[in-house]
Scaffold this motif. Structure first.
Motif, PDB file in Angstrom:
ATOM      1  N   ARG A  41       0.831  -1.209   0.000  1.00 18.60           N
ATOM      2  CA  ARG A  41       0.000   0.000   0.000  1.00 18.60           C
ATOM      3  C   ARG A  41       0.863   1.256   0.000  1.00 18.60           C
ATOM      4  O   ARG A  41       0.537   2.258  -0.652  1.00 18.60           O
ATOM      5  N   HIS A  42       1.990   1.206   0.717  1.00 15.27           N
ATOM      6  CA  HIS A  42       2.883   2.359   0.754  1.00 15.27           C
ATOM      7  C   HIS A  42       3.450   2.659  -0.640  1.00 15.27           C
ATOM      8  O   HIS A  42       3.525   3.824  -1.053  1.00 15.27           O
ATOM      9  N   ILE A  43       3.874   1.603  -1.338  1.00 14.44           N
ATOM     10  CA  ILE A  43       4.417   1.797  -2.680  1.00 14.44           C
ATOM     11  C   ILE A  43       3.355   2.355  -3.608  1.00 14.44           C
ATOM     12  O   ILE A  43       3.607   3.284  -4.402  1.00 14.44           O
ATOM     13  N   ARG A  44       2.146   1.818  -3.521  1.00 15.87           N
ATOM     14  CA  ARG A  44       1.047   2.318  -4.358  1.00 15.87           C
ATOM     15  C   ARG A  44       0.728   3.769  -4.024  1.00 15.87           C
ATOM     16  O   ARG A  44       0.503   4.590  -4.927  1.00 15.87           O
ATOM     17  N   SER A  45       0.752   4.129  -2.745  1.00 15.76           N
ATOM     18  CA  SER A  45       0.478   5.508  -2.347  1.00 15.76           C
ATOM     19  C   SER A  45       1.538   6.459  -2.882  1.00 15.76           C
ATOM     20  O   SER A  45       1.236   7.580  -3.308  1.00 15.76           O
ATOM     21  N   LEU A  46       2.820   5.997  -2.872  1.00 16.23           N
ATOM     22  CA  LEU A  46       3.882   6.835  -3.409  1.00 16.23           C
ATOM     23  C   LEU A  46       3.703   7.040  -4.911  1.00 16.23           C
ATOM     24  O   LEU A  46       3.927   8.148  -5.435  1.00 16.23           O
ATOM     25  N   GLU A  47       3.287   5.987  -5.616  1.00 15.46           N
ATOM     26  CA  GLU A  47       3.052   6.121  -7.057  1.00 15.46           C
ATOM     27  C   GLU A  47       1.888   7.061  -7.331  1.00 15.46           C
ATOM     28  O   GLU A  47       1.909   7.836  -8.288  1.00 15.46           O
ATOM     29  N   GLU A  48       0.875   7.026  -6.472  1.00 21.29           N
ATOM     30  CA  GLU A  48      -0.235   7.969  -6.615  1.00 21.29           C
ATOM     31  C   GLU A  48       0.236   9.393  -6.346  1.00 21.29           C
ATOM     32  O   GLU A  48      -0.215  10.341  -6.997  1.00 21.29           O
ATOM     33  N   TRP A  49       1.159   9.535  -5.386  1.00 19.66           N
ATOM     34  CA  TRP A  49       1.681  10.865  -5.062  1.00 19.66           C
ATOM     35  C   TRP A  49       2.497  11.435  -6.228  1.00 19.66           C
ATOM     36  O   TRP A  49       2.395  12.609  -6.562  1.00 19.66           O
ATOM     37  N   THR A  50       3.340  10.578  -6.844  1.00 17.09           N
ATOM     38  CA  THR A  50       4.145  11.046  -7.977  1.00 17.09           C
ATOM     39  C   THR A  50       3.318  11.156  -9.250  1.00 17.09           C
ATOM     40  O   THR A  50       3.675  11.915 -10.153  1.00 17.09           O
ATOM     41  N   GLY A  51       2.242  10.374  -9.333  1.00 12.70           N
ATOM     42  CA  GLY A  51       1.399  10.402 -10.524  1.00 12.70           C
ATOM     43  C   GLY A  51       1.849   9.472 -11.626  1.00 12.70           C
ATOM     44  O   GLY A  51       1.305   9.503 -12.726  1.00 12.70           O
ATOM     45  N   VAL A  52       2.844   8.607 -11.342  1.00 12.30           N
ATOM     46  CA  VAL A  52       3.339   7.664 -12.350  1.00 12.30           C
ATOM     47  C   VAL A  52       3.668   6.337 -11.673  1.00 12.30           C
ATOM     48  O   VAL A  52       3.893   6.270 -10.461  1.00 12.30           O
ATOM     49  N   ALA A  53       3.728   5.278 -12.490  1.00  6.25           N
ATOM     50  CA  ALA A  53       4.162   3.972 -11.985  1.00  6.25           C
ATOM     51  C   ALA A  53       5.676   3.989 -11.836  1.00  6.25           C
ATOM     52  O   ALA A  53       6.405   4.386 -12.748  1.00  6.25           O
ATOM     53  N   LEU A  54       6.161   3.553 -10.675  1.00  4.95           N
ATOM     54  CA  LEU A  54       7.600   3.545 -10.400  1.00  4.95           C
ATOM     55  C   LEU A  54       8.223   2.167 -10.572  1.00  4.95           C
ATOM     56  O   LEU A  54       9.438   2.051 -10.727  1.00  4.95           O
ATOM     57  N   PHE A  55       7.387   1.105 -10.503  1.00  8.29           N
ATOM     58  CA  PHE A  55       7.890  -0.266 -10.632  1.00  8.29           C
ATOM     59  C   PHE A  55       7.104  -1.019 -11.695  1.00  8.29           C
ATOM     60  O   PHE A  55       5.881  -0.849 -11.821  1.00  8.29           O
ATOM     61  N   ASP A  56       7.814  -1.850 -12.421  1.00  3.66           N
ATOM     62  CA  ASP A  56       7.190  -2.764 -13.366  1.00  3.66           C
ATOM     63  C   ASP A  56       6.923  -4.076 -12.629  1.00  3.66           C
ATOM     64  O   ASP A  56       7.839  -4.867 -12.398  1.00  3.66           O
ATOM     65  N   ARG A  57       5.682  -4.302 -12.235  1.00  2.00           N
ATOM     66  CA  ARG A  57       5.345  -5.480 -11.440  1.00  2.00           C
ATOM     67  C   ARG A  57       5.222  -6.744 -12.275  1.00  2.00           C
ATOM     68  O   ARG A  57       5.117  -7.834 -11.722  1.00  2.00           O
TER      69      ARG A  57
END
Length: 309
Positions: A41-57
């Protein structure tokens, strides 16, 4: 604040770096001491904060997207500056902030550190020390999370560690040797010997390190041609810590590769004997790593003294 005035939790930034380091959500969550669902959830929240996907899952292990690759060095710089600001602020507030925080592997925390640090104090003067003694992986985690100033561990040029990849400066502060040892018999000879003419037939009992143990990694890399070939061995016991293997060797249970710094007294008084020729030994460095960013004046003074030698 980020897009849409969303608040930013600094813990998410540390979580991002942990995942970028490991590529594994489960391992990164463990290193950060939080449950995996909360970590995700923290990683997803950070991606929402930046507005982009940061990891290729879709990749295994997870890898940074191009946006994540751009974000990572910027974030490391910001966190390094924040940590430096925190340390310098605390130091300015308290002139007694002369304490030093070390992580050290179990063996070196008592077999090397006390005498080594006493010599440094002759120049530095008395210092308050906070020591975290653990296995290598846990010590590396502490360094990567900036929980300590320095890490003291064994190393070998053929086995690059996680701290080299993350840009942590290193200076060798000593030498050590991994020696094959076994309990000594009444005549002083080892109970088992790797070069014995009967070694193949005897199927020698080996006291081994767990695969994740730091000394085990060095041993497997440094002596791979011998340990991975036709060497006669059968693992009868394994453990993370060299001290445990030393106890089993003293009990006559088999051959263990142990640092000379740990078994010097037992070799001298005849409790243990070297159980193989020079080809079975592995020369190692004793290494001191430091944080790449600014540290307290006391920590910087120690590093300057060490790196000048």
């Amino acid at each position: 604040m980020g897009p849409g005035n969303r608040p930013l939790d600094l813990e998410w930034l540390e979580d991002f770096l942990a995942l970028a380091e490991t590529g594994s959500f489960s391992r990164a969550a463990k290193a950060r001491f939080i449950a995996q669902p909360a970590f995700s959830r923290h990683i997803r929240s950070l991606e929402e904060w930046t507005g982009v996907a940061l990891f290729d899952r879709s990749a295994h292990p997870a890898v940074l997207t191009p946006a994540g690759e751009r974000f990572k060095p910027l974030l490391e710089d910001v966190l390094g500056r924040l940590e430096a600001a925190r340390l310098k602020t605390r130091e300015a507030h308290d002139e007694a902030a002369s304490g030093l925080r070390f992580a050290a592997t179990h063996v070196l925390s008592f077999a090397f550190f006390p005498a080594w640090f006493s010599r440094l104090e002759q120049t530095l003067g008395p210092r308050t020390v906070q020591m975290h003694s653990n296995n290598l992986e846990a010590c590396e985690d502490l360094m990567l999370q900036r929980g300590v100033h320095f890490l003291l561990c064994h190393g070998h040029p053929s086995v690059p560690g996680r701290l080299e990849a993350s840009g942590h400066p290193m200076h060798p502060v000593g030498q050590d040797t991994l020696l094959p040892v076994a309990a000594a018999q009444a005549d002083g000879r080892p109970a088992f010997h790797l070069d014995s003419p009967q070694a193949q037939q005897d199927n020698l009992p080996i006291l081994a390190y767990h695969a994740a143990a730091g000394l085990g990694r060095l041993l497997q890399a440094g002596l791979r041609p011998l340990l991975g070939g036709d060497a006669p061995h059968r693992t009868v016991f394994s453990a993370h810590h060299a001290v445990v293997l030393k106890t089993m060797a003293l009990e006559g249970r088999g051959i263990a590769w142990l640092p000379r710094s740990l078994v010097g007294d037992e070799l001298q008084n005849g409790q243990l004997a070297v159980a193989g020729g020079d080809g079975w030994a592995l020369e190692m460095q004793i290494r001191l790593y430091r944080q790449p960013g600014d540290m307290t004046a006391s920590a910087e003074a120690l590093w300057s003294l060490v790196s000048a030698t």
